[in-house]
Design a protein around this motif. Structure first.
Motif, short mmCIF file in Angstrom:
data_model
loop_
_atom_site.label_atom_id
_atom_site.label_comp_id
_atom_site.label_asym_id
_atom_site.label_seq_id
_atom_site.Cartn_x
_atom_site.Cartn_y
_atom_site.Cartn_z
N VAL A 16 2.31 1.78 -3.59
CA VAL A 16 1.36 2.41 -4.51
C VAL A 16 1.38 3.92 -4.33
O VAL A 16 1.49 4.69 -5.30
N ALA B 207 -6.65 -1.68 -3.93
CA ALA B 207 -5.40 -1.08 -4.41
C ALA B 207 -5.66 -0.16 -5.60
O ALA B 207 -5.01 0.89 -5.73
N ARG B 208 -6.59 -0.53 -6.46
CA ARG B 208 -6.94 0.34 -7.58
C ARG B 208 -7.50 1.66 -7.08
O ARG B 208 -7.23 2.72 -7.68
N LEU C 254 -0.33 -4.76 -9.06
CA LEU C 254 -0.07 -5.57 -7.88
C LEU C 254 -0.52 -7.00 -8.10
O LEU C 254 -1.32 -7.30 -8.98
N VAL D 293 1.62 1.40 -11.31
CA VAL D 293 1.80 0.24 -10.44
C VAL D 293 0.73 -0.81 -10.73
O VAL D 293 -0.46 -0.50 -10.84
N THR E 183 0.83 -1.20 0.00
CA THR E 183 0.00 0.00 0.00
C THR E 183 0.87 1.26 0.00
O THR E 183 0.53 2.25 -0.66
N VAL F 137 2.95 6.14 -7.39
CA VAL F 137 1.99 6.99 -8.09
C VAL F 137 2.28 8.46 -7.82
O VAL F 137 2.12 9.31 -8.69
N ALA G 198 -3.43 2.28 -8.05
CA ALA G 198 -2.84 1.21 -8.85
C ALA G 198 -3.63 1.06 -10.15
O ALA G 198 -4.84 1.27 -10.20
#
Length: 326
Positions: free
Chosen positions: A167, A190-191, A179, A177, A164, A171, A195
């Protein structure tokens, strides 16, 4: 003081909330009254006896609180006695909580150079969660991995603190990134942090699936591997890419095709937590770029450290687990 005391190596049930001697004043050291303590997988290894810590012992590398001598709000840099060579730590280097009493306590004593002002805008749990994972990830991505704006990175393991943080930092400088995870839910989360996507490592040929998500399908400029999957990580790299290794949570040995490795012109880079100069670089990045604060999954009271470590070991969380004090 009250602290979480380990008197015998083994399971999380060996952690007991009990009295422990107060830190003794000493020139060159300062005492911090802790407001929050973050958990790391490193704490589990210490609890299991991997670092031969003295017993009885207090675990914990990460923390934030108030300096007893000055009243200043600070975060603790858990990298002790790194030395002057930024390429690798010196012979005296250790992590707070290995052999020095750590942060699962009301008070902790650290060298004066290991406290820095608490970054503005961070809550106590966020400040406590920053040092170890932030320093480790910063060094892995930038000092060792040389990640730059416009490049791409694959990060193994979507739910952990390193992932985390990676990212946010990547970014933040303008890199992309992807994952891996065993959970589609964690990939989706995560998106939401920035990500560009993810793949399930439980699927066959996940390394190729990840590579297909890299820009142009050519492979990633950098793969951040904290699990020990070197063979698959190399498969996901572009020619001339960098594999940065900072853990071995799933495998402590790796078998790779040597001929393929040197024909691919790959870099294999080992890294750990970083130096005070790395931490200064991390703080400068946080001040100059739009970087999200550490993701906090759950906060437990200090006297529930046993339950907090059990939760950490189950691997169900997303982000950092924190022990908070009143």
């Amino acid at each position: 003081m009250r602290a979480v005391v380990l008197r015998e190596f083994g399971a999380a049930r060996n952690l007991r909330f009990a009295d422990f001697p107060d830190p003794r004043p000493e020139p060159g050291w300062t005492t911090v009254r802790l407001r929050a303590t973050a958990l790391n997988w490193h704490d589990v290894l210490v609890r299991q006896g991997r670092y031969h810590s003295p017993l009885p012992h207090v675990l914990g590398a990460d923390g934030a609180g108030v300096r007893v001598d000055t009243g200043e709000e600070v975060v603790i840099v858990p990298s002790l006695w790194w030395g002057e060579d930024d390429s690798a730590p010196g012979a005296d280097w250790q992590i707070l909580g290995d052999h020095q009493p750590g942060t699962y306590a009301e008070l902790v004593r650290v060298p004066v150079e290991c406290v820095v002002p608490k970054p503005a805008g961070l809550s106590w749990p966020e400040a406590a969660a920053l040092p170890l994972v932030g320093l480790t990830t910063y060094r892995a991505l930038f000092t060792r991995g040389r990640l730059r704006a416009g490049e791409s990175a694959l990060v193994l393991g979507a739910g952990g603190g390193v992932a985390t943080m990676a990212v946010g930092l990547a970014v933040g400088i303008g890199a992309s990134v992807v994952l891996t995870s065993s959970s589609a839910t964690k990939i989706a989360r995560a998106r939401s942090l920035g990500a560009s996507g993810g793949v399930l490592y439980t699927e066959p040929d996940w390394a190729q699936a990840a590579k297909e998500r890299s820009p142009g399908g050519r492979g990633f400029d950098l793969v951040l591997d904290s699990v020990g999957s070197w063979r698959e990580s190399i498969q996901a790299l572009r020619p001339g890419g960098r594999l940065v290794v900072l853990g071995a949570s799933r495998a402590q040995e790796a078998l790779i095709d040597v001929r393929r490795f040197y024909f691919g012109q790959y870099d294999l880079l080992g890294t750990t937590m970083g130096s005070p100069r790395d931490f200064a670089g991390l703080l400068a990045l946080l001040e100059s770029r739009q970087v999200a604060p550490p993701i906090i999954d759950r906060v437990f009271p200090l006297d529930q450290a046993e339950q907090a470590q059990q939760y950490l070991e189950r691997g169900d969380g997303f982000g950092k687990i924190v022990l908070a004090q009143d």
